[in-house]
Scaffold this motif. Structure first.
Motif, PDB file in Angstrom:
ATOM      1  N   PRO A  65       0.775  -0.883  -0.004  1.00 49.64           N
ATOM      2  CA  PRO A  65      -0.192   0.075  -0.086  1.00 49.64           C
ATOM      3  C   PRO A  65       0.349   1.556  -0.006  1.00 49.64           C
ATOM      4  CG  PRO A  65      -1.076  -1.260   1.465  1.00 49.64           C
ATOM      5  CD  PRO A  65       0.303  -1.843   1.423  1.00 49.64           C
ATOM      6  N   LYS A  66       0.313   2.168  -0.747  1.00 49.64           N
ATOM      7  CA  LYS A  66       1.898   3.279  -0.427  1.00 49.64           C
ATOM      8  C   LYS A  66       1.484   4.433   0.807  1.00 49.64           C
ATOM      9  CE  LYS A  66      -0.210   4.954  -5.553  1.00 49.64           C
ATOM     10  NZ  LYS A  66      -0.808   6.074  -6.565  1.00 49.64           N
ATOM     11  N   LEU A  67       0.488   4.134   1.686  1.00 57.10           N
ATOM     12  CA  LEU A  67       0.568   4.513   2.297  1.00 57.10           C
ATOM     13  C   LEU A  67       1.558   3.988   3.580  1.00 57.10           C
ATOM     14  CD1 LEU A  67      -3.045   4.294   4.040  1.00 57.10           C
ATOM     15  CD2 LEU A  67      -2.161   6.541   3.357  1.00 57.10           C
ATOM     16  N   PHE A  68       2.536   3.030   3.014  1.00 56.62           N
ATOM     17  CA  PHE A  68       3.528   2.865   3.741  1.00 56.62           C
ATOM     18  C   PHE A  68       4.590   3.400   3.333  1.00 56.62           C
ATOM     19  CE2 PHE A  68       0.895  -1.816   4.872  1.00 56.62           C
ATOM     20  CZ  PHE A  68       0.647  -0.942   6.091  1.00 56.62           C
ATOM     21  N   ALA A  69       4.722   3.698   3.025  1.00 58.95           N
ATOM     22  CA  ALA A  69       6.042   4.503   2.247  1.00 58.95           C
ATOM     23  C   ALA A  69       6.188   5.931   2.127  1.00 58.95           C
ATOM     24  CB  ALA A  69       6.448   4.271   0.252  1.00 58.95           C
ATOM     25  N   PHE A  70       6.627   6.881   1.747  1.00 61.76           N
ATOM     26  CA  PHE A  70       7.404   8.644   2.148  1.00 61.76           C
ATOM     27  C   PHE A  70       6.158   8.695   0.959  1.00 61.76           C
ATOM     28  CE2 PHE A  70      11.926   8.086   3.761  1.00 61.76           C
ATOM     29  CZ  PHE A  70      11.145   8.148   5.294  1.00 61.76           C
ATOM     30  N   THR A  79      10.051  -1.374   0.541  1.00 59.04           N
ATOM     31  CA  THR A  79      10.384  -1.405   1.324  1.00 59.04           C
ATOM     32  C   THR A  79       9.336   0.135   2.277  1.00 59.04           C
ATOM     33  OG1 THR A  79      12.649  -1.293   0.604  1.00 59.04           O
ATOM     34  CG2 THR A  79      12.272   0.285   1.937  1.00 59.04           C
ATOM     35  N   THR A  80       8.988  -0.438   3.408  1.00 58.33           N
ATOM     36  CA  THR A  80       8.606   0.658   4.323  1.00 58.33           C
ATOM     37  C   THR A  80       8.754   2.046   5.076  1.00 58.33           C
ATOM     38  OG1 THR A  80       6.772   0.601   5.899  1.00 58.33           O
ATOM     39  CG2 THR A  80       8.583  -0.885   6.001  1.00 58.33           C
ATOM     40  N   ASN A  81       8.588   2.399   5.107  1.00 55.78           N
ATOM     41  CA  ASN A  81       9.380   3.953   5.684  1.00 55.78           C
ATOM     42  C   ASN A  81       8.470   4.010   7.263  1.00 55.78           C
ATOM     43  OD1 ASN A  81       9.575   5.124   2.334  1.00 55.78           O
ATOM     44  ND2 ASN A  81      11.481   5.283   3.768  1.00 55.78           N
ATOM     45  N   TYR A  82       7.379   3.299   7.163  1.00 58.69           N
ATOM     46  CA  TYR A  82       6.924   4.183   8.932  1.00 58.69           C
ATOM     47  C   TYR A  82       7.483   2.572   9.596  1.00 58.69           C
ATOM     48  CZ  TYR A  82       5.493   7.396   6.231  1.00 58.69           C
ATOM     49  OH  TYR A  82       5.715   8.992   5.370  1.00 58.69           O
ATOM     50  N   ILE A 113       4.102   5.610  15.542  1.00 59.34           N
ATOM     51  CA  ILE A 113       5.458   5.060  14.770  1.00 59.34           C
ATOM     52  C   ILE A 113       5.763   6.815  14.462  1.00 59.34           C
ATOM     53  CG2 ILE A 113       5.109   4.627  12.287  1.00 59.34           C
ATOM     54  CD1 ILE A 113       1.321   4.245  12.870  1.00 59.34           C
ATOM     55  N   VAL A 114       7.328   6.144  13.762  1.00 52.23           N
ATOM     56  CA  VAL A 114       7.972   7.042  13.567  1.00 52.23           C
ATOM     57  C   VAL A 114       8.790   6.746  11.826  1.00 52.23           C
ATOM     58  CG1 VAL A 114       9.367   6.804  15.481  1.00 52.23           C
ATOM     59  CG2 VAL A 114      10.104   4.889  14.301  1.00 52.23           C
ATOM     60  N   GLU A 115       8.791   7.579  11.146  1.00 53.48           N
ATOM     61  CA  GLU A 115       9.698   7.539   9.370  1.00 53.48           C
ATOM     62  C   GLU A 115      11.869   7.277   9.510  1.00 53.48           C
ATOM     63  OE1 GLU A 115       7.862  11.419   7.051  1.00 53.48           O
ATOM     64  OE2 GLU A 115       9.609  10.830   8.428  1.00 53.48           O
ATOM     65  N   ASN A 116      11.418   6.023   9.323  1.00 51.33           N
ATOM     66  CA  ASN A 116      13.202   5.440   8.959  1.00 51.33           C
ATOM     67  C   ASN A 116      13.230   5.952   7.177  1.00 51.33           C
ATOM     68  OD1 ASN A 116      14.076   2.842   8.545  1.00 51.33           O
ATOM     69  ND2 ASN A 116      15.261   3.761   9.856  1.00 51.33           N
ATOM     70  N   ASN A 117      14.626   5.785   6.708  1.00 42.26           N
ATOM     71  CA  ASN A 117      14.886   5.877   5.321  1.00 42.26           C
ATOM     72  C   ASN A 117      16.703   6.026   5.941  1.00 42.26           C
ATOM     73  OD1 ASN A 117      15.441   6.660   2.818  1.00 42.26           O
ATOM     74  ND2 ASN A 117      16.272   8.578   3.287  1.00 42.26           N
ATOM     75  N   GLY A 118      16.476   4.446   5.680  1.00 34.95           N
ATOM     76  CA  GLY A 118      17.826   4.036   4.899  1.00 34.95           C
ATOM     77  C   GLY A 118      17.832   1.921   5.534  1.00 34.95           C
ATOM     78  N   LEU A 119      16.646   1.689   6.849  1.00 32.71           N
ATOM     79  CA  LEU A 119      16.638   0.744   7.361  1.00 32.71           C
ATOM     80  C   LEU A 119      16.635  -0.528   6.055  1.00 32.71           C
ATOM     81  CD1 LEU A 119      18.272  -0.676   9.943  1.00 32.71           C
ATOM     82  CD2 LEU A 119      15.070  -0.818  11.073  1.00 32.71           C
ATOM     83  N   GLY A 120      15.434  -0.526   5.249  1.00 27.85           N
ATOM     84  CA  GLY A 120      15.302  -1.269   3.993  1.00 27.85           C
ATOM     85  C   GLY A 120      14.202  -2.206   4.846  1.00 27.85           C
ATOM     86  N   VAL A 121      13.209  -2.176   5.932  1.00 31.46           N
ATOM     87  CA  VAL A 121      12.660  -3.013   5.882  1.00 31.46           C
ATOM     88  C   VAL A 121      11.881  -3.214   5.054  1.00 31.46           C
ATOM     89  CG1 VAL A 121      10.474  -3.489   7.995  1.00 31.46           C
ATOM     90  CG2 VAL A 121      13.341  -2.790   8.334  1.00 31.46           C
TER      91      VAL A 121
END
Length: 205
Positions: A65-70, A79-82, A113-121
């Motif tokens: 879902p688009k909601l899981f990415a920036f 890859t999710t950003n949340y 919930i936090v944002e993340n850019n780089g962990l690659g989950v």
């Protein structure tokens, strides 16, 4: 909102992960909330009798879902950003699920919930940030980070907060625990409310 709706229906928040018969994490909270983000067909296609990366579930990876990415991510990818922050004193204890009435520090003061850019989950992967090992410096791949100029978090009352440059590791730790007894102002926490988390300045390329 989706996490809150899940809690309203089930009496508690989703667990950070669901454990499989082998005792290992098999499913993420992100798959559990799919019916609450208008993804009922995807939820029904997901199989809980195999791990998130089992043969059937692997076929669903491109349907993130688009909601899981920036906002504005193209192409979408997997890859999710949340992420959640998992730990016994956070909103996400692990395989157990927390009730909102356990949040004695206040919903508006506690990060959900936090944002993340780089962990690659991977969006289906039952992996998030771990409170005990995450980096509390802003914009670390192993911490709260973003492609926006200022990373953001969502608190347990569904408000979005932009983290300012002067936020301290101690303030972040305090804001991630549900019952630490801290009484900090927004200025002391190093954040400010965002009316729309999508309307933000991106980092310089």
């Amino acid at each position: 909102m989706a996490v809150a709706n899940y809690a309203e229906t089930n009496g508690r928040l989703p667990p950070a992960y669901v454990v499989g018969p082998d005792g290992k994490p098999w499913h993420s909270w992100r798959t559990l909330i799919l019916p609450y983000i208008e993804q009922e067909p995807l939820f029904k296609a997901y199989r809980f009798d195999e791990p998130w990366n089992g043969p059937n579930n692997c076929l669903l990876a491109p349907r993130m879902p688009k909601l899981f990415a920036f906002h504005g991510t193209e192409p979408l990818g997997t890859t999710t950003n949340y992420l959640a922050v998992v730990g016994p004193d956070t909103m996400w204890p692990g395989a157990s699920a927390r009730k909102f009435d356990e949040v004695t520090d206040g919903a508006s003061s506690t990060i959900l919930i936090v944002e993340n850019n780089g962990l690659g989950v991977h969006w289906m992967e039952p992996r998030d940030l771990a409170f005990d090992t995450m980096d509390f410096r802003l914009d670390s791949p192993n911490g709260i980070s973003s492609w926006y100029k200022h990373p953001a978090v969502v608190t347990a009352d569904d408000a979005v907060h932009r983290l300012l440059n002067d936020v301290t590791p101690d303030a972040l730790r305090a804001s991630l625990t549900v019952a630490g007894g801290e009484r900090l102002t927004d200025a002391e926490r190093g954040w400010e409310v965002l009316p729309d988390g999508r309307d933000r300045e991106r980092k310089e390329p």
